[in-house]
Design a protein around this motif. Structure first.
Motif, PDB file in Angstrom:
ATOM      1  N   HIS A  26      30.388 -11.949  10.466  1.00  0.00           N
ATOM      2  CA  HIS A  26      29.002 -11.694  10.103  1.00  0.00           C
ATOM      3  C   HIS A  26      28.654 -10.233  10.367  1.00  0.00           C
ATOM      4  N   MET A  27      27.775  -9.682   9.530  1.00  0.00           N
ATOM      5  CA  MET A  27      27.324  -8.310   9.733  1.00  0.00           C
ATOM      6  C   MET A  27      26.401  -8.250  10.938  1.00  0.00           C
ATOM      7  N   ALA A  28      26.524  -7.201  11.725  1.00  0.00           N
ATOM      8  CA  ALA A  28      25.596  -6.960  12.822  1.00  0.00           C
ATOM      9  C   ALA A  28      24.350  -6.314  12.234  1.00  0.00           C
ATOM     10  N   GLU A  29      23.189  -6.639  12.762  1.00  0.00           N
ATOM     11  CA  GLU A  29      21.942  -6.080  12.274  1.00  0.00           C
ATOM     12  C   GLU A  29      21.215  -5.410  13.421  1.00  0.00           C
ATOM     13  N   LEU A  30      20.814  -4.164  13.204  1.00  0.00           N
ATOM     14  CA  LEU A  30      20.050  -3.424  14.195  1.00  0.00           C
ATOM     15  C   LEU A  30      18.576  -3.541  13.834  1.00  0.00           C
ATOM     16  N   MET A  31      17.771  -4.026  14.772  1.00  0.00           N
ATOM     17  CA  MET A  31      16.343  -4.185  14.515  1.00  0.00           C
ATOM     18  C   MET A  31      15.583  -3.029  15.142  1.00  0.00           C
ATOM     19  N   ASP A  32      14.489  -2.654  14.517  1.00  0.00           N
ATOM     20  CA  ASP A  32      13.591  -1.652  15.065  1.00  0.00           C
ATOM     21  C   ASP A  32      12.640  -2.380  16.005  1.00  0.00           C
ATOM     22  N   GLY A  33      13.003  -2.427  17.264  1.00  0.00           N
ATOM     23  CA  GLY A  33      12.244  -3.192  18.253  1.00  0.00           C
ATOM     24  C   GLY A  33      10.808  -2.735  18.402  1.00  0.00           C
TER      25      GLY A  33
END
Length: 92
Positions: A26-33
């Motif tokens: 699965h692709m890792a996703e970076l969220m804008d916290g």
């Protein structure tokens, strides 16, 4: 940031798909916290304003701090500031 790697998150914030994959393919996703936090805080503020209109008063956050650890004191301070931004009355 490459705009092609940005996709809307369910709450309106943008996330960036990372180039690497994690276990399971699965692709890792970076969220804008910070963007997520701003959006959640805005939603809470609206709910507080609606609640205040219905019942005529604001909810209150009561805090009991045991001890004097600097990290605990800072945590409580930040929660009280966040509560005030949303229209919640904070009391010690």
């Amino acid at each position: 940031v490459n705009p092609r790697t940005l996709t809307p998150f369910t709450n309106g914030a943008m996330i960036r798909r990372a180039a690497s994959t994690v276990q399971g393919g699965h692709m890792a996703e970076l969220m804008d916290g910070k963007a997520v936090a701003r959006r959640v805080e805005a939603q809470i503020t609206v709910a507080i304003l609606e609640s205040r209109a219905l019942i005529g008063r604001s909810p209150t956050l009561g805090v009991v701090l045991v001890g004097d650890r600097p990290d605990s004191t800072k945590y409580v301070e930040l929660k009280q500031k966040a509560a005030a931004r949303c229209g919640i009355v904070a009391r010690d």
